[in-house]
Write a protein that holds these residues in place. Structure first.
Motif, PDB file in Angstrom:
ATOM      1  N   ASP A 253     -68.048  43.319  61.117  1.00  0.00           N
ATOM      2  CA  ASP A 253     -67.329  42.095  61.485  1.00  0.00           C
ATOM      3  C   ASP A 253     -65.820  42.323  61.435  1.00  0.00           C
ATOM      4  OD1 ASP A 253     -69.711  40.768  61.827  1.00  0.00           O
ATOM      5  OD2 ASP A 253     -69.721  39.900  59.816  1.00  0.00           O
ATOM      6  N   GLU A 254     -65.368  43.072  60.428  1.00  0.00           N
ATOM      7  CA  GLU A 254     -63.945  43.380  60.317  1.00  0.00           C
ATOM      8  C   GLU A 254     -63.510  44.361  61.400  1.00  0.00           C
ATOM      9  OE1 GLU A 254     -62.312  44.293  56.461  1.00  0.00           O
ATOM     10  OE2 GLU A 254     -63.941  43.242  55.457  1.00  0.00           O
TER      11      GLU A 254
ATOM     12  N   GLU B 273     -66.133  41.808  70.919  1.00  0.00           N
ATOM     13  CA  GLU B 273     -67.199  40.964  70.382  1.00  0.00           C
ATOM     14  C   GLU B 273     -68.535  41.297  71.036  1.00  0.00           C
ATOM     15  OE1 GLU B 273     -66.220  36.870  70.668  1.00  0.00           O
ATOM     16  OE2 GLU B 273     -64.478  36.993  69.331  1.00  0.00           O
TER      17      GLU B 273
ATOM     18  N   GLN C   8     -69.795  44.396  69.434  1.00  0.00           N
ATOM     19  CA  GLN C   8     -70.291  44.061  68.099  1.00  0.00           C
ATOM     20  C   GLN C   8     -71.705  43.499  68.170  1.00  0.00           C
ATOM     21  OE1 GLN C   8     -68.315  40.750  66.317  1.00  0.00           O
ATOM     22  NE2 GLN C   8     -69.219  41.059  64.296  1.00  0.00           N
TER      23      GLN C   8
END
Length: 491
Positions: A248-249, A258, A261
Motif C-alpha cells: 500500500d505504501e 493503483e 497494486q
C-alpha cells in the motif's frame, strides 16, 4: 474443563494467583481446545471461499492470541519475578512478523531478553517451548539477548531480513524498541546495499534450477520464480531502499500505479489461497503443485464445473499470477538499483525528442506527459529502440505506455510508420526477443496483434506444451540470441 481460554488467561493475569492453582495439564488442554476450534472455524471459512489474505491474517491473529495467553500463563505457573518479566519480550519474525501465517507454516518466534540470562528466564524458556509444541504449533524458535541478535543481524542476511519484518507479540515493549532502533540504524548503513544486491542475486542469478522455471509443470508456489518468495523479496527491497513496509505504501509513494497494486494483490491472494488449500489438505507445509495437487485444487476451487479441463484453467490462472509476481519483483529491482548513477544523460541528438538513457534503461517523455498522444507511433518506436540498442524500458516509461494503450486502434495498426518500426524490430533477431517480451508485458503486443492476445496464458497440455502458447512463442524468438553461443553447425 470448566474455564475457557479467555477466562484462564484472565485468571493467570491476577496478581494474587498462586502458582499451585494452575496446572500445566489444564492450561495445555484449554489452549489446545481454543487453537483447534479457531483453526476449524478458519478452515471452514476457507472452504466457503474466504480470500487467501483473510485466512492467513486470521491464522496469525489466532496464533497471537494463544502466544499472549501462554506467555501470561507461563509467568503465573512459574511465579516468575517481575524483574525478569521486565527484561523479556516475545517477537514474531519473517512472514509471521508481517501478520501472515499459512496453515502448515512454522511459527517463527524469538524470546528476546535484555542483559544476562538468569535462572528465571531459563525456566520460562524451558516452559514455553514444550508447551507450544503440546498445544500443536510447529515452531521456528530462538532465544537470544539483544546483543546476540544485533550481532546475528550484522553477519547474516537472512536473519537481518527476518528481523526487518519483526513485531512484538507480548512482553516488555522497551526491550523490543531497542531492537527495532538498531534495525533502523542498520537499514541506513552501507550494509543495506550489500543486502539488496545479495537478495537480487538469490532470486535472479542464483535461484536453483529446480525453481528457475516460471512455467514449471509442477511448481513450488513459494520458492519458484513467480512464487510467494518473489513478492516477499520485492517488499524487502522496498523496505531497505525506500523505508516502505507494505505494498500500500509502495503505491502511495507512486512507485507503482493503483492498477498495478490491485493486479499484484489479486495475484498474491490467489497464491495464498492455493497454498492454504495445500496446507489444509496435507496437514503440513506442502507447497508443491504436483499433478495430484493440481487435480485436488481444481476440484476444491470449482474449476471442474466448466466444459474445459479444470486443471488446465487452474494452471492458466496460476501462471498468470506467477507472471505478475515476477513483474513486481522486476519493478522493485529496477527502482531499488542503488548502483545507478544519479544523473540522467541524454542520448546524442535525442534531446529534442525527449529520449534519454540511464544505466541501460530507456526513458521517454520525461518532460511531456502527452508524449505518446502527440505521435502514437512512438509506442512502437520505443520497443524498436530497445531492440536496436539492447535496452530495458524504464518502469516509468512502461507505465506511460500502459496508460496510452487506448491509442492502439485500427488506425494505429494500419499506420505505415508503426509497421516499419515493428518489422525493423523483428529484423534484429538477436534482440527482438527481449524487446517483444517487454512489449508483451506492457500489453502493447497484445493490443497491436490481436492474434497474440488470443494465445496469452493459454495452456495446451494435450500438445505436450510445457509453457503457455505465448510464452512458447517468446522463448522461441529469444532463443535466436543464443545461436552464436552454440558450438558446431546449426541445422
Amino acid at each position: 474443563m470448566t474455564r475457557s481460554f479467555k477466562e484462564l488467561v484472565a485468571y493467570a493475569e491476577r496478581s494474587d494467583v498462586e502458582s499451585t492453582s494452575l496446572t500445566r495439564e489444564e492450561c495445555i488442554e484449554v489452549a489446545q481446545c481454543y487453537a483447534e476450534s479457531r483453526r476449524a472455524h478458519i478452515r471452514q471459512r476457507h472452504a466457503e471461499g474466504e480470500s487467501g489474505s483473510n485466512v492467513v491474517h486470521m491464522l496469525a491473529e489466532t496464533a497471537d492470541t494463544v502466544l499472549r495467553g501462554v506467555f501470561q500463563i507461563g509467568f503465573a505457573v512459574l511465579n516468575t519475578p517481575r524483574v525478569a518479566m521486565s527484561r523479556m519480550c516475545l517477537c514474531a519474525l519473517g512472514g509471521y512478523g508481517r501478520g501472515e501465517l499459512n496453515p502448515g507454516s512454522d511459527l517463527d518466534v524469538c524470546l528476546l531478553y535484555e542483559g544476562e540470562m538468569d535462572a528465571s528466564m531459563q525456566a520460562f524458556n524451558e516452559f514455553l517451548v514444550p508447551f507450544l509444541w503440546d498445544v500443536g504449533f510447529s515452531l521456528g524458535y530462538g532465544i537470544r539477548s539483544i546483543e546476540e541478535t544485533e550481532s546475528l543481524a550484522r553477519e547474516d542476511v537472512r536473519a537481518f531480513t527476518s528481523l526487518l519484518e519483526s513485531r512484538m507479540i507480548c512482553g516488555e515493549s522497551s526491550v523490543f524498541a531497542r531492537l527495532k532502533l538498531f534495525i533502523r540504524e542498520l537499514q541506513a548503513s552501507p550494509q543495506t546495499h550489500r543486502v539488496l544486491h545479495q537478495k537480487l542475486r538469490e532470486r535472479f542469478e542464483e535461484l536453483p534450477s529446480e525453481y528457475g522455471n516460471l512455467f514449471a509443470p509442477e511448481p513450488n508456489i513459494k520458492e519458484n520464480a513467480g512464487g510467494l518468495r518473489d513478492f516477499h523479496t520485492a517488499l524487502w527491497l522496498f523496505m531497505m531502499s525506500h523505508d516502505i513496509d507494505d505494498i500500500d505504501e509502495v503505491a502511495a509513494q507512486g512507485l507503482i500505479t493503483e492498477e498495478e497494486q490491485l493486479n499484484f494483490m489479486d495475484a498474491l491472494d490467489f497464491l495464498w489461497r492455493i497454498r492454504n488449500e495445500l496446507h489444509f489438505r496435507a496437514g503440513t507445509a506442502d507447497d508443491r503443485l504436483t499433478y495430484a495437487n493440481q487435480n485436488h485444487v481444481a476440484r476444491a476451487f470449482g474449476y471442474n464445473d466448466t466444459e474445459q479441463s479444470g486443471v488446465l484453467l487452474l494452471m492458466q490462472d496460476y501462471y498468470a499470477a506467477a507472471t505478475k509476481m515476477r513483474r513486481f519483483l522486476t519493478i522493485a529491482a529496477r527502482l531499488c538499483n542503488t548502483d545507478a548513477p544519479q544523473v540522467v544523460l541524454p542520448l546524442q541528438n535525442d534531446v529534442q525528442r525527449d529520449i534519454v538513457v540511464q544505466d541501460g534503461q530507456l526513458f521517454v517523455g520525461l518532460r511531456d506527459p502527452n508524449w505518446f498522444t502527440h505521435n502514437p507511433a512512438r509506442l512502437m518506436e520505443v520497443y524498436w529502440l530497445c531492440a536496436k540498442d539492447g535496452l530495458q524500458l524504464s518502469h516509468n516509461s512502461e507505465r506511460m505506455v500502459m496508460k496510452n494503450l487506448h491509442l492502439v486502434n485500427d488506425a494505429f495498426r494500419a499506420n505505415e510508420l508503426v509497421r516499419r518500426f515493428f518489422i525493423a524490430l523483428c529484423n534484429r533477431p538477436f534482440r527482438a526477443g527481449m524487446a517483444l517480451r517487454q512489449a508483451a508485458a506492457s500489453g502493447l503486443l497484445g493490443r497491436y496483434l490481436p492474434e497474440f492476445k488470443e494465445i496469452q496464458g493459454v495452456m495446451r497440455y494435450e500438445d505436450f506444451h510445457h509453457y503457455p502458447v505465448d510464452e512458447h512463442t517468446l522463448l522461441a524468438v529469444e532463443s535466436l540470441a543464443r545461436i552464436a553461443e552454440i558450438d558446431g553447425p546449426v541445422g
